[in-house]
Design a protein around this motif. Structure first.
Motif, PDB file in Angstrom:
ATOM      1  N   ASP A  63      29.035  20.896  15.577  1.00 20.55           N
ATOM      2  CA  ASP A  63      28.193  20.524  16.766  1.00 20.55           C
ATOM      3  C   ASP A  63      28.626  21.506  18.035  1.00 20.55           C
ATOM      4  O   ASP A  63      27.523  21.821  18.682  1.00 20.55           O
ATOM      5  CB  ASP A  63      28.459  19.129  17.131  1.00 20.55           C
ATOM      6  CG  ASP A  63      27.996  18.066  16.082  1.00 20.55           C
ATOM      7  OD1 ASP A  63      27.012  18.361  15.527  1.00 20.55           O
ATOM      8  OD2 ASP A  63      28.177  16.748  16.214  1.00 20.55           O
ATOM      9  N   GLN A  64      29.866  21.736  18.260  1.00 17.47           N
ATOM     10  CA  GLN A  64      29.993  22.706  19.289  1.00 17.47           C
ATOM     11  C   GLN A  64      29.507  24.178  19.077  1.00 17.47           C
ATOM     12  O   GLN A  64      28.776  24.649  20.175  1.00 17.47           O
ATOM     13  CB  GLN A  64      31.637  22.848  19.467  1.00 17.47           C
ATOM     14  CG  GLN A  64      32.049  23.529  20.625  1.00 17.47           C
ATOM     15  CD  GLN A  64      33.445  23.685  20.782  1.00 17.47           C
ATOM     16  OE1 GLN A  64      34.143  22.611  20.692  1.00 17.47           O
ATOM     17  NE2 GLN A  64      33.979  25.182  21.392  1.00 17.47           N
ATOM     18  N   GLY A  65      29.458  24.569  17.923  1.00 16.22           N
ATOM     19  CA  GLY A  65      28.923  25.913  17.508  1.00 16.22           C
ATOM     20  C   GLY A  65      27.433  25.859  17.686  1.00 16.22           C
ATOM     21  O   GLY A  65      26.936  26.811  18.000  1.00 16.22           O
ATOM     22  N   ASP A  66      26.768  24.579  17.378  1.00 18.70           N
ATOM     23  CA  ASP A  66      25.295  24.764  17.287  1.00 18.70           C
ATOM     24  C   ASP A  66      24.918  24.678  18.984  1.00 18.70           C
ATOM     25  O   ASP A  66      24.076  25.212  19.270  1.00 18.70           O
ATOM     26  CB  ASP A  66      24.697  23.406  16.877  1.00 18.70           C
ATOM     27  CG  ASP A  66      24.967  23.323  15.360  1.00 18.70           C
ATOM     28  OD1 ASP A  66      25.199  24.272  14.720  1.00 18.70           O
ATOM     29  OD2 ASP A  66      25.052  22.059  14.858  1.00 18.70           O
ATOM     30  N   ASN A  67      25.822  23.936  19.705  1.00 22.56           N
ATOM     31  CA  ASN A  67      25.490  24.053  21.388  1.00 22.56           C
ATOM     32  C   ASN A  67      25.867  25.518  21.662  1.00 22.56           C
ATOM     33  O   ASN A  67      25.030  25.911  22.413  1.00 22.56           O
ATOM     34  CB  ASN A  67      26.488  22.925  21.831  1.00 22.56           C
ATOM     35  CG  ASN A  67      25.973  21.513  21.578  1.00 22.56           C
ATOM     36  OD1 ASN A  67      24.754  21.257  21.235  1.00 22.56           O
ATOM     37  ND2 ASN A  67      26.895  20.585  21.706  1.00 22.56           N
ATOM     38  N   ARG A  69      25.440  28.207  20.117  1.00 21.87           N
ATOM     39  CA  ARG A  69      24.376  29.226  19.655  1.00 21.87           C
ATOM     40  C   ARG A  69      23.060  28.811  20.522  1.00 21.87           C
ATOM     41  O   ARG A  69      22.332  29.729  21.052  1.00 21.87           O
ATOM     42  CB  ARG A  69      24.076  28.861  18.019  1.00 21.87           C
ATOM     43  CG  ARG A  69      23.157  29.911  17.472  1.00 21.87           C
ATOM     44  CD  ARG A  69      23.103  29.522  16.191  1.00 21.87           C
ATOM     45  NE  ARG A  69      24.039  29.994  15.096  1.00 21.87           N
ATOM     46  CZ  ARG A  69      24.976  29.186  14.664  1.00 21.87           C
ATOM     47  NH1 ARG A  69      25.067  27.843  14.780  1.00 21.87           N
ATOM     48  NH2 ARG A  69      26.235  29.747  14.219  1.00 21.87           N
ATOM     49  N   ASP A  70      22.800  27.489  20.643  1.00 21.10           N
ATOM     50  CA  ASP A  70      21.807  27.136  21.417  1.00 21.10           C
ATOM     51  C   ASP A  70      21.832  27.604  23.047  1.00 21.10           C
ATOM     52  O   ASP A  70      20.493  28.014  23.479  1.00 21.10           O
ATOM     53  CB  ASP A  70      21.528  25.629  21.746  1.00 21.10           C
ATOM     54  CG  ASP A  70      21.267  25.047  20.217  1.00 21.10           C
ATOM     55  OD1 ASP A  70      20.849  25.848  19.281  1.00 21.10           O
ATOM     56  OD2 ASP A  70      21.442  23.572  20.252  1.00 21.10           O
ATOM     57  N   LEU A  71      22.918  28.045  23.396  1.00 23.24           N
ATOM     58  CA  LEU A  71      22.946  28.516  24.832  1.00 23.24           C
ATOM     59  C   LEU A  71      23.338  30.167  24.750  1.00 23.24           C
ATOM     60  O   LEU A  71      23.194  30.742  25.701  1.00 23.24           O
ATOM     61  CB  LEU A  71      24.303  27.788  25.268  1.00 23.24           C
ATOM     62  CG  LEU A  71      24.341  26.425  25.693  1.00 23.24           C
ATOM     63  CD1 LEU A  71      25.562  25.923  26.127  1.00 23.24           C
ATOM     64  CD2 LEU A  71      23.213  26.235  26.804  1.00 23.24           C
ATOM     65  N   GLY A  72      22.958  30.698  23.632  1.00 27.61           N
ATOM     66  CA  GLY A  72      23.163  32.138  23.342  1.00 27.61           C
ATOM     67  C   GLY A  72      24.623  32.585  23.372  1.00 27.61           C
ATOM     68  O   GLY A  72      24.337  33.996  23.464  1.00 27.61           O
ATOM     69  N   PHE A  73      25.474  31.870  23.216  1.00 26.34           N
ATOM     70  CA  PHE A  73      26.665  32.334  22.942  1.00 26.34           C
ATOM     71  C   PHE A  73      27.028  32.836  21.482  1.00 26.34           C
ATOM     72  O   PHE A  73      26.685  32.322  20.462  1.00 26.34           O
ATOM     73  CB  PHE A  73      27.852  31.430  23.421  1.00 26.34           C
ATOM     74  CG  PHE A  73      27.716  30.861  24.891  1.00 26.34           C
ATOM     75  CD1 PHE A  73      27.844  31.853  25.908  1.00 26.34           C
ATOM     76  CD2 PHE A  73      27.529  29.736  25.144  1.00 26.34           C
ATOM     77  CE1 PHE A  73      27.759  31.484  27.167  1.00 26.34           C
ATOM     78  CE2 PHE A  73      27.542  29.250  26.531  1.00 26.34           C
ATOM     79  CZ  PHE A  73      27.664  30.482  27.548  1.00 26.34           C
ATOM     80  N   ASP A  74      27.869  33.698  21.402  1.00 27.94           N
ATOM     81  CA  ASP A  74      28.443  34.083  20.156  1.00 27.94           C
ATOM     82  C   ASP A  74      29.298  32.770  19.510  1.00 27.94           C
ATOM     83  O   ASP A  74      30.116  32.269  20.421  1.00 27.94           O
ATOM     84  CB  ASP A  74      29.251  35.510  20.047  1.00 27.94           C
ATOM     85  CG  ASP A  74      28.526  36.504  20.467  1.00 27.94           C
ATOM     86  OD1 ASP A  74      27.385  36.523  19.896  1.00 27.94           O
ATOM     87  OD2 ASP A  74      29.195  37.490  20.617  1.00 27.94           O
ATOM     88  N   VAL A  75      29.178  32.629  18.238  1.00 20.77           N
ATOM     89  CA  VAL A  75      29.982  31.529  17.627  1.00 20.77           C
ATOM     90  C   VAL A  75      30.921  31.832  16.742  1.00 20.77           C
ATOM     91  O   VAL A  75      30.723  32.598  16.111  1.00 20.77           O
ATOM     92  CB  VAL A  75      28.853  30.543  16.929  1.00 20.77           C
ATOM     93  CG1 VAL A  75      29.692  29.498  16.319  1.00 20.77           C
ATOM     94  CG2 VAL A  75      27.704  29.971  17.663  1.00 20.77           C
ATOM     95  N   GLY A  76      32.237  31.288  17.246  1.00 23.98           N
ATOM     96  CA  GLY A  76      33.396  31.722  16.306  1.00 23.98           C
ATOM     97  C   GLY A  76      33.318  30.983  14.954  1.00 23.98           C
ATOM     98  O   GLY A  76      32.552  30.021  14.947  1.00 23.98           O
TER      99      GLY A  76
END
Length: 168
Positions: A63-67, A69-76
């Motif tokens: 869920d944190q990763g999806d958020n 990604r939605d904000l345009g950040f790279d996801v670990g």
């Protein structure tokens, strides 16, 4: 001679104050360590309990990763549901955070430490047996903890041939 030395130490208030401070400091460290242990100890609980936490932990991570990604950040990797291998990530967590910590706890509280270290080692074996699997291979995305299907997480095995069933 021992009594005189003990009396001398107790009569010297600077020594007793230092000892009391050290004792209080040790207790504070121990208490803080136990609270921290509560936070990281799921991996050292019995497999029947720990395996129930894995999908819950990763549901939160994803869920944190999806958020992100939605904000345009790279996801670990631990937060990326498409690329994460939960058992592998949990093995890393054990190796780099929990194992040494439990060895230290074992020095202070051997009865607790020995139990937790034994569980940790057994759980590491279960995780390694499934290290290449992704979350959907372990728990279906539509039903990550078996709530909808009535599937009991007690049915989740250790992935070994002798267990009769795998994590899937």
């Amino acid at each position: 001679a021992e009594n005189r030395a003990a009396r001398a130490i107790t009569e010297d208030t600077s020594v007793t104050d230092e000892m009391n401070t050290l004792y209080e400091s040790d207790n504070a460290v121990l208490l803080c360590s136990i609270v921290h242990l509560c936070d990281i100890s799921n991996v050292a609980k019995d497999w029947s309990i720990y395996k129930q936490w894995i999908p819950l932990i990763f549901a939160e991570f994803f869920d944190q990763g999806d958020n992100e990604r939605d904000l345009g950040f790279d996801v670990g990797v631990p937060y990326d549901r498409a690329n994460c291998h939960p058992c592998e990530m949990q093995s890393y967590f054990i190796d780099f955070f929990v194992s040494e910590y439990l060895c230290t706890i074992n020095v202070w509280c051997p009865r607790i430490g020995e139990l937790l270290l034994a569980n940790l080692q057994a759980n590491k074996g279960h995780l390694e047996a499934n290290s290449s699997k992704k979350i959907d291979d372990l728990w279906p995305e539509s039903d990550p903890i078996g709530a909808d299907s009535g599937r009991d997480l007690g049915e989740v095995g250790d992935g070994s041939p002798q267990s009769g069933h795998s994590l899937h």
